[in-house]
Scaffold this motif. Sequence first.
Motif, PDB file in Angstrom:
ATOM      1  N   MET A   1       0.828  -1.222   0.000  1.00  0.00           N
ATOM      2  CA  MET A   1       0.000   0.000   0.000  1.00  0.00           C
ATOM      3  C   MET A   1       0.857   1.264   0.000  1.00  0.00           C
TER       4      MET A   1
ATOM      5  N   THR B   1      -7.460   3.902   9.704  1.00  0.00           N
ATOM      6  CA  THR B   1      -8.462   3.538  10.719  1.00  0.00           C
ATOM      7  C   THR B   1      -8.123   4.113  12.079  1.00  0.00           C
TER       8      THR B   1
ATOM      9  N   GLY C   1     -13.526   3.176  11.188  1.00  0.00           N
ATOM     10  CA  GLY C   1     -12.755   2.418  10.206  1.00  0.00           C
ATOM     11  C   GLY C   1     -13.511   2.462   8.905  1.00  0.00           C
ATOM     12  N   THR C   2     -14.795   2.068   8.977  1.00  0.00           N
ATOM     13  CA  THR C   2     -15.626   2.060   7.768  1.00  0.00           C
ATOM     14  C   THR C   2     -15.860   3.463   7.238  1.00  0.00           C
TER      15      THR C   2
ATOM     16  N   ILE D   1     -15.029   6.657   6.384  1.00  0.00           N
ATOM     17  CA  ILE D   1     -13.816   7.456   6.209  1.00  0.00           C
ATOM     18  C   ILE D   1     -14.118   8.940   6.422  1.00  0.00           C
ATOM     19  N   ARG D   2     -15.308   9.370   5.948  1.00  0.00           N
ATOM     20  CA  ARG D   2     -15.637  10.806   6.088  1.00  0.00           C
ATOM     21  C   ARG D   2     -15.808  11.176   7.560  1.00  0.00           C
TER      22      ARG D   2
ATOM     23  N   PHE E   1      -2.503 -13.023  12.166  1.00  0.00           N
ATOM     24  CA  PHE E   1      -1.621 -11.880  11.904  1.00  0.00           C
ATOM     25  C   PHE E   1      -0.625 -11.643  13.038  1.00  0.00           C
TER      26      PHE E   1
ATOM     27  N   TYR F   1      -9.341   7.482  -2.466  1.00  0.00           N
ATOM     28  CA  TYR F   1      -9.608   6.134  -1.956  1.00  0.00           C
ATOM     29  C   TYR F   1      -8.933   5.068  -2.816  1.00  0.00           C
TER      30      TYR F   1
ATOM     31  N   MET G   1      -7.279   1.693  -1.573  1.00  0.00           N
ATOM     32  CA  MET G   1      -8.170   0.637  -1.069  1.00  0.00           C
ATOM     33  C   MET G   1      -8.762  -0.184  -2.201  1.00  0.00           C
ATOM     34  N   VAL G   2      -9.084   0.464  -3.294  1.00  0.00           N
ATOM     35  CA  VAL G   2      -9.637  -0.274  -4.446  1.00  0.00           C
ATOM     36  C   VAL G   2      -8.598  -1.273  -4.945  1.00  0.00           C
TER      37      VAL G   2
ATOM     38  N   MET H   1     -14.829   4.578 -13.265  1.00  0.00           N
ATOM     39  CA  MET H   1     -14.460   4.491 -11.828  1.00  0.00           C
ATOM     40  C   MET H   1     -15.571   3.894 -10.986  1.00  0.00           C
TER      41      MET H   1
ATOM     42  N   HIS I   1     -15.199   0.417  -8.809  1.00  0.00           N
ATOM     43  CA  HIS I   1     -15.446   0.441  -7.359  1.00  0.00           C
ATOM     44  C   HIS I   1     -16.483  -0.616  -6.985  1.00  0.00           C
TER      45      HIS I   1
ATOM     46  N   TYR J   1     -10.906  -6.209   6.954  1.00  0.00           N
ATOM     47  CA  TYR J   1     -10.025  -5.126   6.519  1.00  0.00           C
ATOM     48  C   TYR J   1     -10.235  -4.796   5.037  1.00  0.00           C
TER      49      TYR J   1
ATOM     50  N   GLN K   1     -22.059  -0.977  -1.038  1.00  0.00           N
ATOM     51  CA  GLN K   1     -21.564  -0.053  -2.062  1.00  0.00           C
ATOM     52  C   GLN K   1     -21.939  -0.595  -3.450  1.00  0.00           C
TER      53      GLN K   1
ATOM     54  N   ARG L   1     -25.650  -0.220  -3.987  1.00  0.00           N
ATOM     55  CA  ARG L   1     -26.008   1.171  -4.352  1.00  0.00           C
ATOM     56  C   ARG L   1     -25.818   1.369  -5.860  1.00  0.00           C
TER      57      ARG L   1
ATOM     58  N   LYS M   1     -28.880   2.168  -8.606  1.00  0.00           N
ATOM     59  CA  LYS M   1     -28.842   3.293  -9.559  1.00  0.00           C
ATOM     60  C   LYS M   1     -28.890   2.771 -10.989  1.00  0.00           C
TER      61      LYS M   1
HETATM   62  C1  LIG Z   1     -17.765   2.847   2.429  1.00  0.00           C
HETATM   63  C2  LIG Z   1     -17.103   3.998   1.717  1.00  0.00           C
HETATM   64  C3  LIG Z   1     -16.830   3.653   0.281  1.00  0.00           C
HETATM   65  C4  LIG Z   1     -18.034   5.194   1.782  1.00  0.00           C
HETATM   66  O1  LIG Z   1     -17.304   6.302   1.325  1.00  0.00           O
HETATM   67  P1  LIG Z   1     -18.006   7.724   1.358  1.00  0.00           P
HETATM   68  O2  LIG Z   1     -16.940   8.724   1.149  1.00  0.00           O
HETATM   69  O3  LIG Z   1     -18.852   7.852   2.561  1.00  0.00           O
HETATM   70  O4  LIG Z   1     -18.883   7.695   0.027  1.00  0.00           O
HETATM   71  P2  LIG Z   1     -20.451   7.436  -0.093  1.00  0.00           P
HETATM   72  O5  LIG Z   1     -21.159   8.615   0.463  1.00  0.00           O
HETATM   73  O6  LIG Z   1     -20.831   6.079   0.411  1.00  0.00           O
HETATM   74  O7  LIG Z   1     -20.606   7.395  -1.686  1.00  0.00           O
HETATM   75  C5  LIG Z   1     -20.523   8.606  -2.447  1.00  0.00           C
HETATM   76  C6  LIG Z   1     -20.160   8.208  -3.864  1.00  0.00           C
HETATM   77  O8  LIG Z   1     -18.786   7.843  -3.902  1.00  0.00           O
HETATM   78  C7  LIG Z   1     -18.645   6.595  -4.569  1.00  0.00           C
HETATM   79  N1  LIG Z   1     -17.440   5.943  -4.056  1.00  0.00           N
HETATM   80  C8  LIG Z   1     -17.164   5.609  -2.779  1.00  0.00           C
HETATM   81  N2  LIG Z   1     -15.951   5.054  -2.706  1.00  0.00           N
HETATM   82  C9  LIG Z   1     -15.459   5.022  -3.969  1.00  0.00           C
HETATM   83  C10 LIG Z   1     -14.249   4.542  -4.549  1.00  0.00           C
HETATM   84  N3  LIG Z   1     -13.289   3.974  -3.812  1.00  0.00           N
HETATM   85  N4  LIG Z   1     -14.091   4.665  -5.880  1.00  0.00           N
HETATM   86  C11 LIG Z   1     -15.045   5.226  -6.636  1.00  0.00           C
HETATM   87  N5  LIG Z   1     -16.224   5.695  -6.157  1.00  0.00           N
HETATM   88  C12 LIG Z   1     -16.411   5.589  -4.835  1.00  0.00           C
HETATM   89  C13 LIG Z   1     -19.902   5.857  -4.203  1.00  0.00           C
HETATM   90  O9  LIG Z   1     -20.115   4.784  -5.107  1.00  0.00           O
HETATM   91  C14 LIG Z   1     -20.919   6.973  -4.355  1.00  0.00           C
HETATM   92  O10 LIG Z   1     -21.165   7.128  -5.717  1.00  0.00           O
HETATM   93  P3  LIG Z   1     -22.639   7.597  -6.172  1.00  0.00           P
HETATM   94  O11 LIG Z   1     -22.880   8.928  -5.479  1.00  0.00           O
HETATM   95  O12 LIG Z   1     -23.587   6.552  -5.720  1.00  0.00           O
HETATM   96  O13 LIG Z   1     -22.539   7.689  -7.659  1.00  0.00           O
HETATM   97  C15 LIG Z   1     -15.766   4.385   2.409  1.00  0.00           C
HETATM   98  O14 LIG Z   1     -16.042   4.924   3.670  1.00  0.00           O
HETATM   99  C16 LIG Z   1     -14.850   3.208   2.529  1.00  0.00           C
HETATM  100  O15 LIG Z   1     -14.176   2.839   1.576  1.00  0.00           O
HETATM  101  N6  LIG Z   1     -14.814   2.554   3.747  1.00  0.00           N
HETATM  102  C17 LIG Z   1     -13.972   1.391   3.953  1.00  0.00           C
HETATM  103  C18 LIG Z   1     -12.699   1.769   4.672  1.00  0.00           C
HETATM  104  C19 LIG Z   1     -11.570   0.851   4.302  1.00  0.00           C
HETATM  105  O16 LIG Z   1     -11.587   0.163   3.303  1.00  0.00           O
HETATM  106  N7  LIG Z   1     -10.529   0.859   5.141  1.00  0.00           N
HETATM  107  C20 LIG Z   1      -9.334   0.130   4.852  1.00  0.00           C
HETATM  108  C21 LIG Z   1      -8.202   0.661   5.694  1.00  0.00           C
HETATM  109  S1  LIG Z   1      -6.652   0.029   5.159  1.00  0.00           S
HETATM  110  C22 LIG Z   1      -6.706  -1.617   5.583  1.00  0.00           C
HETATM  111  O17 LIG Z   1      -7.663  -2.140   6.104  1.00  0.00           O
HETATM  112  C23 LIG Z   1      -5.481  -2.377   5.164  1.00  0.00           C
HETATM  113  C24 LIG Z   1      -5.577  -3.851   5.492  1.00  0.00           C
HETATM  114  C25 LIG Z   1      -4.601  -4.614   4.663  1.00  0.00           C
HETATM  115  C26 LIG Z   1      -3.750  -5.559   5.438  1.00  0.00           C
HETATM  116  O18 LIG Z   1      -3.636  -5.413   6.660  1.00  0.00           O
HETATM  117  O19 LIG Z   1      -3.174  -6.431   4.774  1.00  0.00           O
END
Ligand SMILES: CC(C)(COP(=O)(O)OP(=O)(O)OC[C@H]1O[C@@H](n2cnc3c(N)ncnc32)[C@H](O)[C@@H]1OP(=O)(O)O)[C@@H](O)C(=O)NCCC(=O)NCCSC(=O)CCCC(=O)O
Length: 640
Positions: free
Chosen positions: A111, A144, A149-150, A152-153, A237, A280, A283-284, A372, A376, A425, A435, A438, A442
């Motif tokens: 990352m 996080t 964690g979930t 982000i905003r 881990f 973001y 993460m993708v 995009m 996603h 994670y 997601q 959603r 749409k």
């Molecule tokens: C759940 C969301 C996606 C919500 O994001 P948001 O900003 O609140 O957006 P929303 O209001 O739900 O949607 C608005 C809009 O933003 C879009 N969007 C959201 N994320 C993406 C993206 N990545 N690419 C492209 N588009 C994206 C959504 O599809 C929505 O689109 P729309 O309005 O419906 O057209 C976000 O909070 C999120 O990704 N949460 C998960 C956090 C996460 O993944 N954390 C990982 C931390 S790092 C880790 O865990 C590393 C582990 C690895 C290891 O240890 O090995």
Amino acid sequence: MSNEVNTDLLKERSTATFDAERLTEFIYKGPEKVKRKRQIQNIVLQDKFLQSFKPTEFYDRDGQYNNAVRRQIYIMDRLEELGFRSETDRLNFREAAAPVELSPFGLHSGMFVPTLERQGTPEQSRKWVPLGKSFKMIGTYAQTELGHGTFIRGLETTATFDPETQEFILDSPTLSSIKYWPGNVAKTVNHCLVMAQLYTQGKCHGTHLFLVQVRSMEDHTIMPGLEIGDIGPKLGFDGVDNGFMKFNKYRIPRMNMLMRYAKVLENGDYIKPKNAKLTYGAMVMVRVWIVMDAFKALSRATVIAVRYSAVRRQSELRPGGEEAQVIDYQTQQYKLFPLLATSYAFLLAAEGMSQIYAKISSDIERGNLEDMPQLHALACGLKAFCTWVGCEGIEVCRMSCGGHGYSHASGIPKIYANIVGACTYEGENTVMMLQTARYLSKSYFRGQRGESLPELIQYLTIDLNVKSTLGEDCSFESLVAAYSHRAARMVATACKLQNANKQKGMPSHDAWNKSTVPFIAATKAHCHLLYAVYGIVENMGEFMQDGYFNQDQISILNRKVLALLEDIRPNAVALVDAFDYPDHLLQSCLGRYDGQVYEALYENSKSSPLNNTDIHSSYYNYIRPMMQKRSKSKDISAKL
Ligand SMILES: CC(C)(COP(=O)(O)OP(=O)(O)OC[C@H]1O[C@@H](n2cnc3c(N)ncnc32)[C@H](O)[C@@H]1OP(=O)(O)O)[C@@H](O)C(=O)NCCC(=O)NCCSC(=O)CCCC(=O)O
Ligand SMILES: Cc1cc2nc3c(=O)[nH]c(=O)nc-3n(C[C@H](O)[C@H](O)[C@H](O)COP(=O)(O)OP(=O)(O)OC[C@H]3O[C@@H](n4cnc5c(N)ncnc54)[C@H](O)[C@@H]3O)c2cc1C
């Protein structure tokens, strides 16, 4: 250890109706690639240092972390000496050298460096990426927090721009804002990419990434203004030092904000990105990789369980006959053969996902953000689907090995402990599925308005009044049509509920929330892979709800799934052999290629540290005093 192959396994391999080597060549893209992979695995097998480690479960947490660091630095040095340039060679070496031992540098390579490359300006990338690639700078991805964690905003760490000093001031304003979970932050890294709320000129512009030095490059001491530590033991881990990190008005240069997409100028003006979600991107990318991780984990557990099922003889299938290979019980086949099919389906899904990611992410790099949302949605859905289904399958593999499956000597508990975190994670699975849901919602309404849809979701507009044409042959076309119909119907049902909620006057967020359970089911149907007949039989209700299948077709499918088990039976071992996982990579007494399970279990158990002494010190310290005390007491039965 004898070097003979178990006779049951020998028979399984001699009666297979195809050459497993040909399938191996298909999986690894040709005989030359297979040969090269085996050459590299052999280098590892001959390596005395790499073969000197005991199984990880024989070490405590400190030992596991210490070994993980030693092993990974040795791997880095060996890769330099060997001069491997191709990514595949390097990956094959790494996987063979650390099959289950996770790396304390995993997030640095997975990352930290890629994000510097993709989210930094060209100048920033030129400056930092070489430092990262040469390990002069060791980093991780710190997003996080204790409280978030979930969402982000909702992150609370702040980065406030100070135009006087041209710096950002990072701060953890609340207890819940303390960074918590980031891998390798506790003891390993000296830098982090920190996700924080950007404030400039008194205004918040949402979360952005900042490069932050967290330890001295001279002596690795924690930088003043920071508190850093390990979060403690976890389900798995244990070689990874997931940590916590607290900022106390910690200053970094303005140019440490990754500014490829958004910028803060010297005067504090904020230049917004084309799309706020570009931040973001890391993460993708990791979600796409997790689909391949799910394939590797499930396929390894399936190899172990199928080989063991061919070797394990238990109970009489024929009264008075010899004990049967448990793989001959229909119930054992119904447990494992669908997982074999799922493993192959996951391999194809992971490869397809990687190709789609490569195409769309390069479009994004060139400024074309059109696909995009599709990327996603696909990455979220497949990451969640494959880790959920994979983890459930690995548990089935463990239980299908009986008691020995519960032992670390089977290799399956470690496979499970390492992959099950991926349901959480990189995006908690339910949230990820929502997601995708959603996006499907749409897309469904766009389809209803007659707008064109991307190819992967055009099935949403099919005629739902059509019934199945499935016949005895269970043709591929009729199965694909069944899956498309089921998913399209379920998406339509969830969308109609969402609409009905709105018609009742619910605000859109409530109308959405009160339709999310059917949306999760619909999204799972959307992601469902074509391990066809089994998937229909296991989810028959969802295929029958609107009479899509008639009674005769349901009988055909029930007969077909049992017939398929018999079709697969003679080739089950060959189908797992084709994954070509060498014994030292599986680390399993049950899944050995030679099937010498009982000898391996016995040798493994004898090496357990608890056997270092015949009488354990606890006898002298506790058991003997207890027995002596009780032997003196009058009424011994009351004590017992
Ligand atoms: C759940 C969301 C996606 C919500 O994001 P948001 O900003 O609140 O957006 P929303 O209001 O739900 O949607 C608005 C809009 O933003 C879009 N969007 C959201 N994320 C993406 C993206 N990545 N690419 C492209 N588009 C994206 C959504 O599809 C929505 O689109 P729309 O309005 O419906 O057209 C976000 O909070 C999120 O990704 N949460 C998960 C956090 C996460 O993944 N954390 C990982 C931390 S790092 C880790 O865990 C590393 C582990 C690895 C290891 O240890 O090995
Ligand atoms: C092994 C491991 C390694 C990790 N490594 C890192 C790392 O290196 N860097 C890093 O920054 N983070 C890391 N994390 C943290 C990880 O990314 C988060 O734990 C993950 O994103 C889940 O967020 P959460 O903990 O806030 O879960 P929560 O979202 O609090 O989940 C709790 C419950 O709330 C539900 N929920 C939450 N939001 C919604 C919603 N909108 N709709 C419906 N249900 C909802 C979830 O489905 C879940 O059931 C790691 C975690 C683990 C387990």
